[in-house]
Design a protein around this motif. Structure first.
Motif, short mmCIF file in Angstrom:
data_model
loop_
_atom_site.label_atom_id
_atom_site.label_comp_id
_atom_site.label_asym_id
_atom_site.label_seq_id
_atom_site.Cartn_x
_atom_site.Cartn_y
_atom_site.Cartn_z
N ALA A 265 9.54 -1.54 0.70
CA ALA A 265 10.94 -1.25 1.00
C ALA A 265 11.76 -2.53 1.17
O ALA A 265 12.93 -2.47 1.56
N LEU A 266 11.13 -3.68 0.87
CA LEU A 266 11.79 -4.97 1.07
C LEU A 266 11.60 -5.87 -0.14
O LEU A 266 11.31 -7.07 -0.01
N LEU A 267 11.74 -5.33 -1.34
CA LEU A 267 11.50 -6.11 -2.56
C LEU A 267 12.74 -6.94 -2.89
O LEU A 267 13.77 -6.40 -3.28
N THR A 268 12.61 -8.24 -2.74
CA THR A 268 13.74 -9.14 -3.03
C THR A 268 13.41 -10.17 -4.10
O THR A 268 14.31 -10.76 -4.69
N ASP A 269 12.13 -10.42 -4.34
CA ASP A 269 11.74 -11.42 -5.33
C ASP A 269 11.25 -10.77 -6.61
O ASP A 269 10.78 -9.63 -6.62
N ASP A 270 11.36 -11.51 -7.72
CA ASP A 270 11.02 -10.99 -9.04
C ASP A 270 9.51 -11.02 -9.23
O ASP A 270 8.93 -12.06 -9.56
N ILE A 271 8.89 -9.87 -9.00
CA ILE A 271 7.43 -9.77 -9.09
C ILE A 271 7.04 -8.59 -9.95
O ILE A 271 7.85 -7.71 -10.24
N GLU A 281 -5.37 7.18 -9.96
CA GLU A 281 -6.33 6.67 -9.00
C GLU A 281 -5.78 5.52 -8.16
O GLU A 281 -6.42 5.09 -7.20
N ILE A 282 -4.60 5.02 -8.52
CA ILE A 282 -3.94 3.98 -7.72
C ILE A 282 -2.81 4.67 -6.97
O ILE A 282 -1.71 4.84 -7.49
N MET A 283 -3.11 5.15 -5.76
CA MET A 283 -2.18 5.99 -5.01
C MET A 283 -1.55 5.18 -3.87
O MET A 283 -2.25 4.71 -2.98
N ILE A 284 -0.23 5.06 -3.94
CA ILE A 284 0.51 4.39 -2.86
C ILE A 284 1.34 5.46 -2.16
O ILE A 284 2.20 6.09 -2.77
N THR A 285 1.06 5.67 -0.88
CA THR A 285 1.76 6.71 -0.13
C THR A 285 2.75 6.06 0.85
O THR A 285 2.52 4.96 1.35
N SER A 286 3.83 6.76 1.10
CA SER A 286 4.82 6.24 2.04
C SER A 286 4.35 6.48 3.47
O SER A 286 3.56 7.38 3.75
N GLU A 287 4.87 5.66 4.38
CA GLU A 287 4.59 5.83 5.80
C GLU A 287 5.62 6.79 6.37
O GLU A 287 6.81 6.50 6.39
N PRO A 288 5.21 7.98 6.84
CA PRO A 288 6.18 9.01 7.26
C PRO A 288 7.15 8.55 8.34
O PRO A 288 8.25 9.06 8.44
N SER A 289 6.76 7.58 9.15
CA SER A 289 7.64 7.15 10.24
C SER A 289 8.70 6.14 9.78
O SER A 289 9.55 5.75 10.56
N HIS A 290 8.65 5.73 8.50
CA HIS A 290 9.61 4.75 8.00
C HIS A 290 10.76 5.45 7.27
O HIS A 290 10.61 6.53 6.71
N ASP A 291 11.92 4.78 7.24
CA ASP A 291 13.09 5.35 6.59
C ASP A 291 12.94 5.37 5.08
O ASP A 291 13.33 6.33 4.42
N SER A 292 12.41 4.29 4.51
CA SER A 292 12.43 4.08 3.06
C SER A 292 11.02 3.92 2.53
O SER A 292 10.08 3.62 3.27
N PHE A 293 10.88 4.08 1.22
CA PHE A 293 9.59 3.93 0.55
C PHE A 293 9.62 2.68 -0.33
O PHE A 293 9.09 1.63 0.04
N VAL A 294 10.25 2.78 -1.49
CA VAL A 294 10.38 1.63 -2.39
C VAL A 294 11.86 1.32 -2.54
O VAL A 294 12.62 2.16 -3.02
#
Length: 482
Positions: A265-271, A281-294
């Motif tokens: 949720a804090l992507l600022t650099d070009d990566i 099989e590459i599963m990225i889940t959001s943290e329910p207690s956070h406001d944003s995901f990506v």
């Protein structure tokens, strides 16, 4: 909450609804995937208000003609079950049928609000609860500050004191507005976005080199055999640590597993963030207690070959605040809103799948840009509280003035609850010239609508080639006047 619901229920004493209940009431053995619930068409009679400590219940009877989602369920069995329950069922198990009195729509909406804010224990989704509590505490403190400040002014206030009072007052008004937004289900789901990222860009490393970050529990030579011999490597067992270590130009390589990362949720650099192996099989889940995901405000960030699974976050599954983001060969399983491209930002999605969004799968804000190629967007706008007679959100939604730019090629947009593509424009927008068609939209496909759509697409920089748009509940393409 009890008072709120009771007031709504007084609008209409009796109405038709679908009673959705646990199959265990009717079946000894059943497959949950095949029969998630048993639905019966019933006539509902609201009882007088009950105490807030008890479960709200209503009296129901089988409506004519007898209807159920289970084709062969015996009517006698339904009658026996209702007799055992004394025809009294939990109110939250009943879903009003559309097309009745307008008051019934208000009751249906109230029930959905209560389902979100469970009347039994007062719980609401974690991220909203946290944000609400913090904002409420801040609101209370600011009010106290203002009262104390005013009480210390003994005579007529000076210009500086008056300005300070106004500043404190407007802070309170802003906080009050946020609290009201989170108290209203519709505003929570479709409310305005505002920048979340305050982190500054790191830029490139001082020594000019880039690093490839390997995310896996253990790194083996097999994992890096395809990398050049001069590649600089760092191994992490935590995706968050890998992202925190990144500078512009770095690559994050993720191996199969399930991960969480607040730094998405804090992507600022070009990566570049890419999975190795099957994307499922590459599963990225959001943290329910956070406001944003990506969330990204990088000039150019890329996500490839992975699955994003949203769990409880408030904002869209992916939000592009500024710069350009590329999603390639990804699966996006939404639980809240879908992919949002804010004003001035750009997005490219290729060979990906977006499903389950409560609003549109892809939401383009005014002045944004998007290229969509070879994607599947389906089963979006699944929020039951949407007014189905009015709701248009579905696959892709564009908000114009200034118009976004959109290029769509070889996409499959299907089984969405609204339109495949909806274009939201102000009432007097200049580029819609056919007055009759303005109100009717462009879903019917007649020549007049096709002509208008062609003109709109030209004016909107909307380019659509070889897309398959089908089986969307409202239709394929719609121009909506707000």
């Amino acid at each position: 909450m009890s008072k709120y619901l009771s007031e709504k229920l007084t609008m209409k004493d009796t109405w038709l609804g679908v009673w959705k209940t646990n199959p265990e009431l009717f079946f000894v053995k059943y497959e949950e995937a095949a029969i998630p619930f048993v639905g019966i068409l019933v006539e509902v009679t609201c009882k007088p208000r009950q105490s807030s400590s008890s479960c709200f219940k209503v009296t129901v009877s089988v409506a004519e003609p007898f209807s159920s989602n289970i084709a062969n369920i015996p009517r006698d069995l339904v009658g026996e079950i209702l007799e055992e329950l004394e025809h009294s069922v939990p109110l939250l198990e009943v879903y009003p049928v559309e097309g009745q009195d307008p008051n019934i729509h208000d009751i249906a909406l109230a029930l959905e609000v209560v389902r979100w804010c469970d009347i039994q224990d007062g719980t609401i989704p974690g991220p909203i609860a946290q944000r609400f509590k913090k904002t409420l505490e801040k609101y209370k403190n600011k009010r106290v500050e203002l009262i104390e400040y005013q009480s210390n002014i003994k005579e007529d206030p000076s210009a500086a004191e008056a300005v300070e009072c106004w500043k404190k007052y407007y802070e309170i008004v802003m906080l009050c507005g946020l609290l009201k937004m989170w108290e209203d289900l519709r505003l929570r789901v479709h409310g305005p976005f505002f920048p979340r990222i305050l982190r500054r860009r790191k830029g490139k490393r001082d020594f000019g080199k880039t690093i490839t970050h390997i995310v896996a529990k253990v790194m083996t030579t097999e994992m890096v055999k395809d990398l050049s011999s001069d590649t600089l490597l760092q191994q992490h067992d935590d995706l968050d640590l890998a992202l925190d270590s990144c500078y512009s130009g770095d690559t994050v390589v993720i191996f199969p597993g399930e991960y969480q990362a607040a730094n998405l949720a804090l992507l600022t650099d070009d990566i570049i963030i890419k999975g190795v192996g099957k994307r499922e099989e590459i599963m990225i889940t959001s943290e329910p207690s956070h406001d944003s995901f990506v969330v990204s405000k990088a000039d150019n960030v890329k996500l490839m070959h992975l699955s994003l699974i949203q769990q409880g976050t408030v904002d869209g599954i992916v939000v592009v605040e500024s710069g350009h983001m590329t999603l390639e060969n990804c699966i996006l399983k939404c639980e809240g809103t879908g992919v949002c491209v804010l004003t001035g930002a750009a997005l490219t999605i290729t060979d990906s799948e977006i499903t389950g969004a409560q609003g549109a799968g892809v939401e383009l804000y005014p002045g944004s840009m998007a290229i969509l190629e070879r994607n599947e967007i389906h089963h979006c706008n699944n929020l039951r509280t949407s007014d189905c007679s009015q709701s248009t959100l579905g696959g892709v939604n564009m908000k114009v003035l200034p118009a976004p730019k959109l290029k769509m090629t070889n996409n499959h947009i299907y089984n969405n609850n609204g339109y495949g593509v909806s274009i939201l424009q102000p009432t007097e927008q200049f580029f819609i010239v056919a007055e009759d068609a303005t109100n009717k939209g462009a879903a019917s496909g007649d020549k007049k609508d096709e002509t208008m759509l062609s003109k709109v697409m030209q004016n909107l920089n909307l380019e659509m080639n070889n897309n398959k748009i089908e089986a969307n509940v409202k239709g394929d393409i719609r121009i909506v006047t707000s």
